[in-house]
Scaffold this motif. Sequence first.
Motif, PDB file in Angstrom:
ATOM      1  N   ARG A 226     -43.597 -41.950 -32.781  1.00 17.12           N
ATOM      2  CA  ARG A 226     -44.100 -40.911 -31.879  1.00 17.12           C
ATOM      3  C   ARG A 226     -45.390 -40.336 -32.449  1.00 17.12           C
ATOM      4  N   SER A 227     -46.184 -39.748 -31.580  1.00 18.84           N
ATOM      5  CA  SER A 227     -47.461 -39.173 -31.996  1.00 18.84           C
ATOM      6  C   SER A 227     -47.278 -37.822 -32.675  1.00 18.84           C
TER       7      SER A 227
ATOM      8  N   TRP B 199     -45.844 -33.543 -22.816  1.00 17.51           N
ATOM      9  CA  TRP B 199     -44.634 -34.072 -23.444  1.00 17.51           C
ATOM     10  C   TRP B 199     -44.168 -35.345 -22.746  1.00 17.51           C
ATOM     11  N   LEU B 200     -44.137 -35.334 -21.401  1.00 14.56           N
ATOM     12  CA  LEU B 200     -43.732 -36.536 -20.660  1.00 14.56           C
ATOM     13  C   LEU B 200     -44.641 -37.712 -21.000  1.00 14.56           C
ATOM     14  N   LYS B 201     -45.924 -37.462 -21.089  1.00 15.54           N
ATOM     15  CA  LYS B 201     -46.872 -38.526 -21.452  1.00 15.54           C
ATOM     16  C   LYS B 201     -46.575 -39.055 -22.855  1.00 15.54           C
ATOM     17  N   GLU B 202     -46.292 -38.146 -23.784  1.00 17.16           N
ATOM     18  CA  GLU B 202     -46.038 -38.546 -25.174  1.00 17.16           C
ATOM     19  C   GLU B 202     -44.741 -39.347 -25.328  1.00 17.16           C
ATOM     20  N   ILE B 203     -43.757 -39.097 -24.457  1.00 19.48           N
ATOM     21  CA  ILE B 203     -42.505 -39.868 -24.557  1.00 19.48           C
ATOM     22  C   ILE B 203     -42.512 -41.077 -23.626  1.00 19.48           C
TER      23      ILE B 203
ATOM     24  N   GLY C  83     -41.276 -30.149 -32.123  1.00 15.17           N
ATOM     25  CA  GLY C  83     -41.003 -29.316 -33.294  1.00 15.17           C
ATOM     26  C   GLY C  83     -41.363 -27.866 -33.043  1.00 15.17           C
ATOM     27  N   GLY C  84     -42.477 -27.647 -32.347  1.00 11.18           N
ATOM     28  CA  GLY C  84     -42.888 -26.286 -32.016  1.00 11.18           C
ATOM     29  C   GLY C  84     -41.859 -25.572 -31.161  1.00 11.18           C
ATOM     30  N   TYR C  85     -41.253 -26.319 -30.242  1.00  6.18           N
ATOM     31  CA  TYR C  85     -40.194 -25.745 -29.411  1.00  6.18           C
ATOM     32  C   TYR C  85     -39.074 -25.202 -30.290  1.00  6.18           C
TER      33      TYR C  85
ATOM     34  N   LEU D  27     -37.453 -32.055 -39.691  1.00  6.09           N
ATOM     35  CA  LEU D  27     -36.453 -32.966 -39.119  1.00  6.09           C
ATOM     36  C   LEU D  27     -37.025 -33.715 -37.919  1.00  6.09           C
ATOM     37  N   ILE D  28     -37.674 -32.980 -37.027  1.00  9.13           N
ATOM     38  CA  ILE D  28     -38.299 -33.606 -35.853  1.00  9.13           C
ATOM     39  C   ILE D  28     -39.394 -34.567 -36.297  1.00  9.13           C
ATOM     40  N   GLY D  29     -40.210 -34.136 -37.238  1.00 11.20           N
ATOM     41  CA  GLY D  29     -41.318 -34.970 -37.721  1.00 11.20           C
ATOM     42  C   GLY D  29     -40.859 -36.250 -38.379  1.00 11.20           C
ATOM     43  N   THR D  30     -39.814 -36.173 -39.183  1.00 11.18           N
ATOM     44  CA  THR D  30     -39.301 -37.371 -39.848  1.00 11.18           C
ATOM     45  C   THR D  30     -38.774 -38.372 -38.826  1.00 11.18           C
ATOM     46  N   GLY D  31     -37.963 -37.893 -37.891  1.00  9.88           N
ATOM     47  CA  GLY D  31     -37.459 -38.779 -36.846  1.00  9.88           C
ATOM     48  C   GLY D  31     -38.578 -39.375 -36.014  1.00  9.88           C
ATOM     49  N   ALA D  32     -39.589 -38.559 -35.715  1.00  5.87           N
ATOM     50  CA  ALA D  32     -40.717 -39.017 -34.898  1.00  5.87           C
ATOM     51  C   ALA D  32     -41.507 -40.131 -35.588  1.00  5.87           C
ATOM     52  N   MET D  33     -41.614 -40.078 -36.900  1.00  6.83           N
ATOM     53  CA  MET D  33     -42.330 -41.146 -37.614  1.00  6.83           C
ATOM     54  C   MET D  33     -41.646 -42.496 -37.413  1.00  6.83           C
ATOM     55  N   TYR D  34     -40.335 -42.513 -37.530  1.00  9.31           N
ATOM     56  CA  TYR D  34     -39.600 -43.760 -37.379  1.00  9.31           C
ATOM     57  C   TYR D  34     -39.524 -44.218 -35.929  1.00  9.31           C
ATOM     58  N   GLU D  35     -39.640 -43.271 -35.003  1.00  6.54           N
ATOM     59  CA  GLU D  35     -39.653 -43.614 -33.580  1.00  6.54           C
ATOM     60  C   GLU D  35     -41.051 -43.952 -33.094  1.00  6.54           C
TER      61      GLU D  35
END
Length: 160
Positions: free
Chosen positions: A133-134, A32-36, A142-144, A123-131
Amino acid sequence: MNLNWIAILLAALSALVIGFIWYSPKVFGTIWLKEIGMTEEEMKGSNMFKMLAGTFIYAFLISFIIQFLVIHQMGAYGMIGGDATIAKPSFAAFMTDYGTAFRTFKHGALHGFMSGLFLALPLIGTGAMYERRSFKYVLIAGGYWVVCFTIMGGIICMMQ
């Protein structure tokens, strides 16, 4: 139908417990740290009390609304405006037949899982697309929340 504040608080607290496990370096924390794009050193410079308090507050709000998704009887109360004294006799008959039906951890976890999968994850996925994110980030973050919704739903539904 009265709100079970203890169940709501326990469900909110479960998000912190799940987070400690989920985001630990031995589970998904390092990935997660790597992804952010952060390091452990940068994360240690954060105000952890503020982040954990914020997490609890948001989890409390989520827990509050989850009860309406996992407890079927809440829908019956909603249909009569929340006042059983003005309800038609069919409401009393319904509550006699189904008053505590489907109030198990398993049932609440099922509805919590479905809510997480079809509400939190998108919700997480939509925000991640605009940010930018992978997809790996979406699966971790989202899994969390899918796991949290599942556990929260189970806790809230079983505590009558």
